[in-house]
Design a protein around this motif. Structure first.
Motif, short mmCIF file in Angstrom:
data_model
loop_
_atom_site.label_atom_id
_atom_site.label_comp_id
_atom_site.label_asym_id
_atom_site.label_seq_id
_atom_site.Cartn_x
_atom_site.Cartn_y
_atom_site.Cartn_z
N TYR A 259 -12.36 -4.93 2.07
CA TYR A 259 -10.96 -4.96 1.61
C TYR A 259 -10.48 -6.35 1.18
O TYR A 259 -9.86 -6.50 0.12
N ASP B 26 -7.21 -9.26 -6.58
CA ASP B 26 -5.84 -8.94 -7.00
C ASP B 26 -5.08 -10.22 -7.34
O ASP B 26 -4.36 -10.30 -8.33
N GLN C 224 -0.60 -11.02 6.76
CA GLN C 224 -1.53 -11.20 5.62
C GLN C 224 -2.03 -12.63 5.46
O GLN C 224 -2.78 -12.93 4.53
N GLN D 191 0.82 -1.21 0.00
CA GLN D 191 0.00 0.00 0.00
C GLN D 191 0.86 1.26 0.00
O GLN D 191 1.84 1.33 0.73
N1 TRP Z 1 -3.32 -6.28 2.10
C1 TRP Z 1 -1.92 -6.14 1.84
C2 TRP Z 1 -1.27 -5.38 3.00
O1 TRP Z 1 -1.90 -4.62 3.67
C3 TRP Z 1 -1.65 -5.45 0.53
C4 TRP Z 1 -2.21 -6.18 -0.63
C5 TRP Z 1 -3.27 -5.83 -1.40
C6 TRP Z 1 -1.72 -7.41 -1.17
N2 TRP Z 1 -3.47 -6.74 -2.38
C7 TRP Z 1 -2.55 -7.71 -2.28
C8 TRP Z 1 -0.68 -8.26 -0.81
C9 TRP Z 1 -2.36 -8.87 -3.04
C10 TRP Z 1 -0.50 -9.41 -1.58
C11 TRP Z 1 -1.34 -9.72 -2.68
O2 TRP Z 1 -0.13 -5.54 3.21
#
Ligand code: TRP
Ligand code: AMP
Length: 330
Positions: free
Chosen positions: A125, A132, A147, A9
């Motif tokens: 989120y 993604d 994560q 981010q």
């Molecule tokens: N949620 C993750 C964080 O806060 C960032 C992130 C968003 C992410 N999309 C992703 C990480 C896809 C790995 C793959 O660090």
């Protein structure tokens, strides 16, 4: 060759935790795999962002990817908002995920705690994060320990989709370092090192100058006693510092213990600061050059082009399977 995807981010300064927990592995994985590394700006706006700061930080994080050693000829570097398929599959994943699943997410609970108004995007989120990952049919997702839960929900959503609409989405695996997956705060080893901590002395930013790094490490809280011994349960503070040392020097924790046996915390901290400086200073130097050269725009536009090709293929297939009437030719 596996597919690798991850994101960071663009909110605040990236820390040594981001580097050790995630970015270092990005650099390592690019040599063997097809990689997609993105700046997740759509995730950043789940909490309020100043528009000018968001723009600056998005560019800064992309430049840091390059400075840390990600080679744009090997890996695709791009901004999440440059590939509209993320928002679109994100919506479809929002329709698949259950409220109960989202309510269990510790990151949501932490970020929402004590707030009067919480944006709905902060709650949904994980659906966007699942999108993604699934868009790229990623096999491996290099992330820090925090994560893990989001990766589990991503796997559950992929399985749910496949069960309902037929096998189509790849089930991804997290790729988490053994040591350094959770770098803790320098002033409190019960908290994760985080760029959103208002106490600047609690984290080392990747762009902190060598002198600031030395000062922060000399002031880092240590457990009572003086033995440099790795034992996270009883000596969480010194164990955190040993973990940082091991990662920066590329050695095991046992070797760190051996090197400082009988020497106490003072010499250990001094040498630790030099190890961290040795890792971050060259990155900072390259960062400066990259920002000045403006090369990042070209990298991001190529990255978004390649990423879109892959992402749009998956999105079209998902929509077909869900029963959307596709435009002629798709
Ligand atoms: N949620 C993750 C964080 O806060 C960032 C992130 C968003 C992410 N999309 C992703 C990480 C896809 C790995 C793959 O660090
Ligand atoms: P974020 O800054 O939340 O976008 O995180 C980007 C990546 O860095 C994710 O993979 C996180 O798991 C990882 N990360 C963030 N903070 C830490 C930390 N203190 N220790 C290890 N990894 C971290």
């Amino acid at each position: 060759m596996a597919r690798v995807l991850s994101g960071i981010q663009p909110s605040g300064n990236l820390t040594l935790g981001n580097y050790i927990g995630a970015m270092r592995n990005f650099v390592k994985l690019q040599h063997e795999h097809e990689c997609y590394f993105m700046v997740v700006d759509l995730h950043a706006v789940t909490v309020p962002q100043e528009p000018e700061a968001l723009r600056e930080q998005s560019e800064a994080v992309a430049a840091l990817f390059l400075a840390a050693g990600i080679d744009p000829l090997k890996a695709n570097i791009f901004l999440q908002s440059h590939v509209p398929a993320h928002a679109e599959l994100g919506w479809l994943m929002t329709t698949l995920v259950y409220m109960g699943e989202l309510e269990r997410m510790t990151q949501f609970k932490d970020k929402a705690a004590g707030k009067e108004a919480v944006g709905a995007g902060l709650f949904t989120y994980p659906a966007l994060m699942a999108a993604d990952i699934l868009l790229y049919e990623a096999d491996l997702v290099p992330v820090g320990d925090d994560q893990k839960q989001h990766l589990e929900i991503t796997r559950d959503l992929a399985q749910r989709f496949n069960h309902r609409f037929g096998d189509c989405l790849k089930i991804p695996q997290p790729y988490i370092p053994e040591v350094g997956a959770r770098i803790m705060s320098l002033d409190d080893a019960t908290k994760k090192m985080s760029k959103s901590n208002p106490v600047a002395g609690s984290y080392i930013a990747m762009l902190d100058s060598p002198d600031v790094i030395r000062k922060k490490i000399s002031r880092a809280v240590t457990d009572s006693g003086r033995e440099v011994k790795y034992d996270p349960a009883t000596k969480p503070e010194i164990s955190n510092l040993i973990g940082i040392f091991a990662q920066c020097a590329n050695i095991g924790v046992a070797e760190v213990e051996e090197r400082f046996a009988g020497l106490g915390y003072g010499p250990f901290k001094k040498e630790l600061a030099e190890q961290v400086v040795a890792v971050l200073e060259p990155i900072q130097q390259r960062y400066k050059e990259i920002r000045e050269s403006g090369e990042i725009y070209d990298v991001l536009s190529k990255g978004a082009f390649n990423a879109s090709q892959t992402a749009n293929r998956t999105l079209t297939e998902v929509k077909r399977r869900m029963g959307f009437l596709l435009p002629p030719g798709q």
